[in-house]
Design an enzyme around this catalytic site. Structure first.
Site, PDB file in Angstrom:
ATOM      1  NE  ARG A   1      38.291  39.281  42.680  1.00 47.74           N
ATOM      2  CZ  ARG A   1      37.466  38.814  43.570  1.00 47.74           C
ATOM      3  NH1 ARG A   1      37.531  38.267  44.297  1.00 47.74           N
ATOM      4  NH2 ARG A   1      36.218  38.643  42.712  1.00 47.74           N
TER       5      ARG A   1
ATOM      6  CD  GLU B   1      37.764  35.638  37.270  1.00 47.56           C
ATOM      7  OE1 GLU B   1      37.812  36.100  38.166  1.00 47.56           O
ATOM      8  OE2 GLU B   1      38.777  34.642  36.999  1.00 47.56           O
TER       9      GLU B   1
ATOM     10  CG  HIS C   1      40.417  39.197  36.093  1.00 48.79           C
ATOM     11  ND1 HIS C   1      39.301  40.101  35.863  1.00 48.79           N
ATOM     12  CD2 HIS C   1      41.074  39.664  35.256  1.00 48.79           C
ATOM     13  CE1 HIS C   1      39.366  40.822  35.035  1.00 48.79           C
ATOM     14  NE2 HIS C   1      40.782  40.488  34.422  1.00 48.79           N
TER      15      HIS C   1
HETATM   16  O1  LIG Z   1      33.977  36.201  37.356  1.00 49.03           O
HETATM   17  C1  LIG Z   1      33.319  36.460  38.302  1.00 49.03           C
HETATM   18  O2  LIG Z   1      32.324  35.971  38.833  1.00 49.03           O
HETATM   19  C2  LIG Z   1      34.197  37.059  39.536  1.00 49.03           C
HETATM   20  O3  LIG Z   1      35.244  37.788  38.953  1.00 49.03           O
HETATM   21  C3  LIG Z   1      35.101  35.923  40.218  1.00 49.03           C
HETATM   22  O4  LIG Z   1      34.222  34.924  40.732  1.00 49.03           O
HETATM   23  P1  LIG Z   1      34.172  33.818  41.659  1.00 49.03           P
HETATM   24  O5  LIG Z   1      34.968  34.591  43.081  1.00 49.03           O
HETATM   25  O6  LIG Z   1      33.069  33.388  41.926  1.00 49.03           O
HETATM   26  O7  LIG Z   1      35.225  32.788  40.960  1.00 49.03           O
END
Ligand SMILES: O=C(O)[C@H](O)COP(=O)(O)O
Length: 206
Positions: free
Chosen positions: A9, A88, A158
């Site tokens: 990641r 993501e 991601h």
């Molecule tokens: O897109 C996002 O906000 C982060 O990269 C991942 O968000 P999360 O951990 O809240 O899914």
């Protein structure tokens, strides 16, 4: 024949630091994120790993993390395929919203479900299942064939695009993936068998 797949990641982004839902937005890495990317590259180098091909998304936080890791590995300029299939998850209407503000507005439980459940999408966004529906076909058509032919493969992507792939690789249930978190800039090293199954998993988290 060695079949190596490493998933990482991206390092901390500016919006991770501000605790904002990011999705398909394209903030850069913070200084901490750059440091995390260097550390990830050093961890892989210390394991004496080298790579034949890399994959990443079209978002700069993942691409920069990859570039920095390849610098540490002495493999700058490695063949790299970039595709939005690895982006993501799209957070839809939550994009840009502060996660704590979202918890106040929608409740802790609802935000946790949107962030970590398998098939409940955030409003206007992608569920993990919908994310998997673009990640897994790409993995099976572009990444896995190269791993199976012995190309040591590094993927910089991601939290949720990787969670959707990890769910498949580790055969996790929707309940199990709910609990699975990925730290920023933390390599996960998979050894893969001739059928694409997982022989071993090594999470290089501290
Ligand atoms: O897109 C996002 O906000 C982060 O990269 C991942 O968000 P999360 O951990 O809240 O899914």
């Amino acid at each position: 024949m060695e079949r190596l797949l490493v998933l990482v990641r991206h390092g901390q982004s500016e919006w991770n630091l501000k605790n904002l839902f990011t999705g398909w937005k394209d903030p850069g890495l913070t200084e901490q994120g750059v440091t995390e990317a260097h550390k990830a590259g050093q961890q892989l180098r210390d394991l004496k790993l080298t790579f034949d091909i890399a994959f990443t998304s079209v978002l700069s936080r993942a691409q920069r993390t990859l570039d920095i890791m390849l610098e540490e590995l002495g493999q700058t300029g490695l063949e790299t395929l970039k595709d939005q299939a690895l982006n993501e998850r799209d957070y839809g209407d939550l994009t840009g919203m502060n996660k704590d503000q979202a918890r106040e507005e929608f409740g802790e439980e609802q935000v946790h479900i949107w962030r970590r459940s398998y098939d409940v999408p955030p409003p206007g966004g992608e569920s993990l299942k919908m994310t998997a529906e673009r990640v897994l076909p790409y993995y099976k058509s572009e990444i896995l064939p190269r791993v199976l032919e012995g190309k040591r493969t590094l993927v910089s992507a991601h939290g949720n695009s990787l969670r959707s792939l990890i769910m498949e690789l580790e055969n996790l249930s929707p309940e199990e993936i709910l609990k699975r978190e990925l730290g920023t800039g933390t390599p996960i090293v998979y050894r893969i068998d001739e059928n694409g199954g997982v022989l071993s998993v090594q999470d290089l988290a501290d």
